[in-house]
Design an enzyme around this catalytic site. Structure first.
Site, PDB file in Angstrom:
ATOM      1  N   LYS A  54       0.842  -1.201   0.000  1.00  0.00           N
ATOM      2  CA  LYS A  54       0.000   0.000   0.000  1.00  0.00           C
ATOM      3  C   LYS A  54       0.878   1.254   0.000  1.00  0.00           C
ATOM      4  O   LYS A  54       0.629   2.202  -0.751  1.00  0.00           O
ATOM      5  CB  LYS A  54      -0.930  -0.013   1.226  1.00  0.00           C
ATOM      6  CG  LYS A  54      -2.049  -1.039   1.105  1.00  0.00           C
ATOM      7  CD  LYS A  54      -2.793  -1.315   2.397  1.00  0.00           C
ATOM      8  CE  LYS A  54      -3.802  -2.461   2.196  1.00  0.00           C
ATOM      9  NZ  LYS A  54      -4.518  -2.874   3.396  1.00  0.00           N
ATOM     10  N   GLN A  98      -4.485  -1.575   9.697  1.00  0.00           N
ATOM     11  CA  GLN A  98      -4.505  -2.904   9.078  1.00  0.00           C
ATOM     12  C   GLN A  98      -5.134  -3.926  10.022  1.00  0.00           C
ATOM     13  O   GLN A  98      -4.804  -3.989  11.210  1.00  0.00           O
ATOM     14  CB  GLN A  98      -3.059  -3.317   8.714  1.00  0.00           C
ATOM     15  CG  GLN A  98      -2.953  -4.616   7.946  1.00  0.00           C
ATOM     16  CD  GLN A  98      -3.555  -4.547   6.538  1.00  0.00           C
ATOM     17  OE1 GLN A  98      -3.639  -3.487   5.918  1.00  0.00           O
ATOM     18  NE2 GLN A  98      -3.984  -5.687   6.024  1.00  0.00           N
ATOM     19  N   ASP A 121     -10.897   3.095   4.279  1.00  0.00           N
ATOM     20  CA  ASP A 121     -11.229   1.659   4.231  1.00  0.00           C
ATOM     21  C   ASP A 121     -12.741   1.450   4.084  1.00  0.00           C
ATOM     22  O   ASP A 121     -13.189   0.364   3.728  1.00  0.00           O
ATOM     23  CB  ASP A 121     -10.812   1.000   5.560  1.00  0.00           C
ATOM     24  CG  ASP A 121      -9.608   0.082   5.402  1.00  0.00           C
ATOM     25  OD1 ASP A 121      -9.413  -0.451   4.293  1.00  0.00           O
ATOM     26  OD2 ASP A 121      -8.883  -0.093   6.396  1.00  0.00           O
TER      27      ASP A 121
HETATM   28  N1  GUN Z   1      -7.125  -6.784   6.193  1.00  0.00           N
HETATM   29  C1  GUN Z   1      -7.519  -7.506   5.102  1.00  0.00           C
HETATM   30  N2  GUN Z   1      -8.106  -6.699   4.194  1.00  0.00           N
HETATM   31  C2  GUN Z   1      -8.078  -5.449   4.726  1.00  0.00           C
HETATM   32  C3  GUN Z   1      -8.524  -4.192   4.247  1.00  0.00           C
HETATM   33  O1  GUN Z   1      -9.103  -4.049   3.161  1.00  0.00           O
HETATM   34  N3  GUN Z   1      -8.297  -3.144   5.084  1.00  0.00           N
HETATM   35  C4  GUN Z   1      -7.688  -3.279   6.295  1.00  0.00           C
HETATM   36  N4  GUN Z   1      -7.536  -2.198   7.044  1.00  0.00           N
HETATM   37  N5  GUN Z   1      -7.276  -4.440   6.762  1.00  0.00           N
HETATM   38  C5  GUN Z   1      -7.456  -5.518   5.975  1.00  0.00           C
END
Ligand code: GUN
Length: 295
Positions: A54, A98, A121
């Site tokens: 990311k 995350q 998100d």
């Molecule tokens: N863990 C797995 N997929 C995601 C996501 O799309 N966002 C976040 N913050 N954590 C994740």
């Protein structure tokens, strides 16, 4: 028939080119650099690699990105303090914590503490509620990426029988909801299957579009799908390690057998994964524009 491969890598590349133009315009015309912070608690290798990807993508697009890594024993209170700091930081338009978080931290408390205007998100209940109502909001990145993949690959969703396997808050519930809405990538008749579904295979065999988001490697086999189905495989399962120490990945779909019956299919890796990251960037740029009252 051997399926057309829907390359998330290629579609993501096209969207990233569009985003680069938007970011350049924001910087040059308005003096605004979109800003994203990613917060990782602990040392889960999969989460580490997602967060690194990311940040790398953000840099490549000219988005200001900060990466905070906290020890696995960080308290919920300390994490909430950090979230609040970024809620108040004008350079940061998007905050991503995350998931999953360590067991001693209540995930909802943390997600609900993020300012909904910075919730790139799309996990805050304000954004989830707006999504369900079909209002303007930050859409969760994986479902948003799936919609873009379907639309840009020319998969007809209007009137289609869609079967989603998996009822997670991150993928299953939102994609099922979005695809039944009156919108691009929507207007489908949606069935949501889960661990208590009776005769999952019978539901799957009805699907014109099958979306697998279960986290069980190769669970969907050729006998479970009909000829000509479009397959979106959301699973990213680590099934081993190469000698060089690289994770070997498999999706939730048995790609080799299912591709002989499907009309199109996303690969793992290179399918939904790159789209998820790209939609996070799209949401961050959108957040910066909203903060500057440009949209
Ligand atoms: N863990 C797995 N997929 C995601 C996501 O799309 N966002 C976040 N913050 N954590 C994740």
């Amino acid at each position: 028939m051997s399926a057309k491969i829907i390359s998330g890598t290629e579609v993501a590349k096209a969207i990233r080119e569009e985003l680069k133009v938007e970011v350049t315009e924001l910087v040059e015309k308005h003096g605004i650099t979109p800003g994203l912070v990613t917060i990782l608690v602990g040392e889960d290798p999969a989460s580490q690699s997602y967060v690194a990807a990311k940040n790398k993508t953000a840099h490549a697009l000219g988005i200001h990105s900060e990466q905070v890594t906290l020890a696995a024993d960080t308290t919920e209170a300390d994490l909430l303090t950090l979230v609040d700091k970024y809620n108040k930081d004008a350079k940061i338009h998007g905050i991503l914590v995350q998931l999953p978080l360590p067991k001693h931290i209540n995930e909802a408390n943390v997600l609900y503490a993020i300012n909904p205007d910075k919730d790139v998100d799309g996990f805050h209940p304000v954004n989830v509620g707006k999504m369900v109502l079909g209002e303007q909001c930050f859409l969760p990145c994986t479902p948003h990426g799936i919609l873009e993949l379907l639309v840009r690959s020319g998969v007809q969703t209007s009137g289609a029988e869609v079967v989603v396997i998996g009822r997670s808050n991150i993928v299953g519930k939102p994609i099922a909801n979005l695809m039944l809405q009156k919108r691009a990538g929507g207007n489908a008749t949606v069935t949501l299957c889960h661990t208590r579904t009776k005769d999952m295979a019978a539901h799957c065999r009805r699907a014109d579009i099958l979306i697998a988001a279960v986290g069980v490697p190769k669970m969907v086999t050729a006998d479970m799908v009909k000829e000509g189905v479009a397959i979106i495989d959301v699973g990213v399962n680590r099934i081993g390690m190469t000698e060089a120490g690289k994770a070997i990945l498999a999706g939730d779909v048995d790609f080799e057998s299912v591709k002989e019956k499907a009309s199109c299919i996303t690969p793992v890796p290179g399918g939904v994964g790159p789209m998820t990251i790209t939609m996070l960037m799209k949401n961050t740029v959108q957040a910066a524009k909203i903060a500057a009252k440009l949209i």
